[in-house]
Design an enzyme around this catalytic site. Structure first.
Site, mmCIF file in Angstrom:
data_model
loop_
_atom_site.group_PDB
_atom_site.id
_atom_site.type_symbol
_atom_site.label_atom_id
_atom_site.label_comp_id
_atom_site.label_asym_id
_atom_site.label_seq_id
_atom_site.Cartn_x
_atom_site.Cartn_y
_atom_site.Cartn_z
ATOM 1 N N CYS A 249 0.822 -1.212 0.000
ATOM 2 C CA CYS A 249 0.000 0.000 0.000
ATOM 3 C C CYS A 249 0.861 1.269 0.000
ATOM 4 O O CYS A 249 1.923 1.304 0.603
ATOM 5 C CB CYS A 249 -0.831 -0.078 1.270
ATOM 6 S SG CYS A 249 -1.611 1.437 1.699
ATOM 7 N N THR B 191 -0.918 4.377 0.329
ATOM 8 C CA THR B 191 -1.863 5.432 0.711
ATOM 9 C C THR B 191 -1.244 6.422 1.717
ATOM 10 O O THR B 191 -1.421 7.639 1.595
ATOM 11 C CB THR B 191 -3.142 4.803 1.292
ATOM 12 O OG1 THR B 191 -3.756 4.064 0.234
ATOM 13 C CG2 THR B 191 -4.106 5.839 1.809
HETATM 14 P P1 5GP Z 1 -1.061 -7.005 3.848
HETATM 15 O O1 5GP Z 1 -1.594 -8.224 4.530
HETATM 16 O O2 5GP Z 1 -0.334 -7.329 2.600
HETATM 17 O O3 5GP Z 1 -0.285 -6.126 4.766
HETATM 18 O O4 5GP Z 1 -2.349 -6.119 3.460
HETATM 19 C C1 5GP Z 1 -3.399 -6.599 2.654
HETATM 20 C C2 5GP Z 1 -4.426 -5.497 2.535
HETATM 21 O O5 5GP Z 1 -3.868 -4.340 1.920
HETATM 22 C C3 5GP Z 1 -5.608 -5.822 1.651
HETATM 23 O O6 5GP Z 1 -6.557 -6.660 2.241
HETATM 24 C C4 5GP Z 1 -6.164 -4.435 1.333
HETATM 25 O O7 5GP Z 1 -7.015 -3.959 2.347
HETATM 26 C C5 5GP Z 1 -4.909 -3.568 1.323
HETATM 27 N N1 5GP Z 1 -4.496 -3.244 -0.060
HETATM 28 C C6 5GP Z 1 -4.357 -4.041 -1.116
HETATM 29 N N2 5GP Z 1 -3.924 -3.379 -2.208
HETATM 30 C C7 5GP Z 1 -3.806 -2.093 -1.840
HETATM 31 C C8 5GP Z 1 -3.417 -0.907 -2.527
HETATM 32 O O8 5GP Z 1 -3.039 -0.893 -3.691
HETATM 33 N N3 5GP Z 1 -3.463 0.241 -1.792
HETATM 34 C C9 5GP Z 1 -3.863 0.257 -0.488
HETATM 35 N N4 5GP Z 1 -3.914 1.427 0.140
HETATM 36 N N5 5GP Z 1 -4.190 -0.846 0.193
HETATM 37 C C10 5GP Z 1 -4.171 -2.003 -0.465
#
Ligand code: 5GP
Length: 379
Positions: A192, A194
């Site tokens: 992410c 953001t």
């Molecule tokens: P991880 O387990 O990899 O830390 O986070 C997974 C979560 O990241 C996903 O379920 C979703 O909520 C968030 N996510 C996935 N793709 C993106 C993206 O491109 N931008 C943002 N801001 N969040 C993402």
């Protein structure tokens, strides 16, 4: 007036779970990992509250099937067609894998098409009982998200509906008029951007504490989404009273995740002696290391926008990134780590079930979570 809240918000790496006396548990085998859920809009499900993220890389059939077989929850990404999902449901039935805990994801873009897809799965492929829907938007604060959530509830009065993502408690009650599970987490995901691109987000520990209270007060449930780095973070989320945890990155390096394995070679800083036919050392050759990776990309990344939405709209910035992350082998190991880690956590705090973890846990703020002194020597 602009408000600045002075209390420091915490993330998983800022806390630990304090081991302590509780119910006598001699073995991790005795821990009840399955939990009965009774949802706000009347439905019941049973399982271990761990979800895969509904991303293109890890919301695929191969991962979903293994999570369901292990008694967990699972989400399919929104790019599968009704036919593909229908065939998958039939395949699971043949293999005796219950799909009671399977969530079908729908998005906001082209929303009527998503509703039609659900209808098709229902009418053509027998998706009638135990319907679970995840309505996802990176930013659930926009009015269109709430409107479409209402439409989904009207069309599916008996489904379990998960809605998100949000990162504050003020919106939760509004969403729970239609949703059963609120998905919390903005900016924590490993793919992410953001927080970098917008400065927005709330650290997960503080967010779970803030939302769980208000959501539970009206019999809603929450799912902590993003930011799981270690299995211990899943344990922390449960101890903080999150009902579900969703993770992407920890599944993304496995064989079952989408994408092929990419092999890279790099010169290590170690050398190997070369010998001539008399056994005399003549030179040193550098050692080349082979490293294997898999692709993992954020759903708001430029890459995902190009692949699934025909390109990046000119008014947008990319809020996700494309990564090559270390290959980790079969998903079975990750799933065993998860169940083993949760069971072990329960024995440290005297909790005999996952449901009782939050009652048994004392969480402590720490400056240093892990001893990393020999990390570079890990084999
Ligand atoms: P991880 O387990 O990899 O830390 O986070 C997974 C979560 O990241 C996903 O379920 C979703 O909520 C968030 N996510 C996935 N793709 C993106 C993206 O491109 N931008 C943002 N801001 N969040 C993402």
């Amino acid at each position: 007036m602009t408000q600045l809240l002075s209390e420091t918000c915490l993330d998983y790496s800022d806390i630990l779970i304090k081991p302590k006396m509780g119910i006598n548990l001699n073995s991790r085998k005795d821990v009840g990992l399955q939990r009965d859920f009774k949802f706000k809009h009347g439905q019941k499900r049973t399982g271990l509250g761990v979800f895969n993220a509904n991303m293109a890389t890890v919301g695929n059939f191969a991962i979903v099937k293994k999570l369901l077989a292990k008694g967990m929850f699972a989400t399919l990404h929104k790019f599968y067609t009704a036919e593909e999902i229908g065939n998958f449901l039939q395949e699971c039935e043949k293999e005796n894998i219950s799909t009671d805990n399977l969530f079908i994801t729908i998005g906001l873009r082209n929303f009527p098409d998503h509703l039609q897809k659900l209808k098709d799965i229902e009418t053509k492929y027998g998706w009638k009982k135990n319907q679970n829907i995840s309505i996802e938007a990176p930013n659930f604060y926009i009015p269109q998200a709430l409107e479409n959530l209402k439409k989904t509830r009207d069309a599916y009065p008996n489904a379990v509906i998960m809605a998100g993502n949000i990162a504050s408690s003020d919106i939760c009650l509004k969403l729970l008029d239609c949703a059963d599970i609120i998905k919390c987490g903005i900016g924590s995901g490993s793919a992410c951007l953001t927080r970098k691109q917008t400065g927005c987000g709330t650290p997960m520990v503080s967010l779970i504490l803030e939302c769980a209270d208000i959501v539970h007060s009206v019999n809603g449930h929450i799912c902590a989404d993003g930011g799981i780095v270690e299995v211990g973070d899943i344990c922390k989320a449960f101890c903080l009273n999150s009902d579900f945890v969703m993770a992407g990155g920890i599944f993304a390096g496995t064989d079952e995740a989408e994408g092929t394995i990419v092999t890279k070679y790099k010169l290590s800083n170690e050398v190997m002696p070369r010998f001539d036919s008399f056994g005399c050392k003549t030179a040193y050759d550098p050692i080349v290391q082979e490293q294997k990776f898999k692709q993992y990309f954020g759903m708001s990344s430029e890459y995902a926008n190009k692949k699934y939405a025909g390109g990046m709209d000119t008014y947008k910035t990319s809020e996700g990134r494309e990564l090559l992350i270390p290959y980790t082998g079969t998903l079975d190991h990750v799933l065993q780590d998860i169940t083993g880690g949760i069971a072990s956590c329960c024995t440290y705090i005297g909790a005999d079930t996952v449901k009782s973890m939050s009652k048994c846990a004392t969480l402590i703020k720490v400056h240093n979570q892990l001893n990393r002194v020999f990390e570079q020597y890990t084999k």
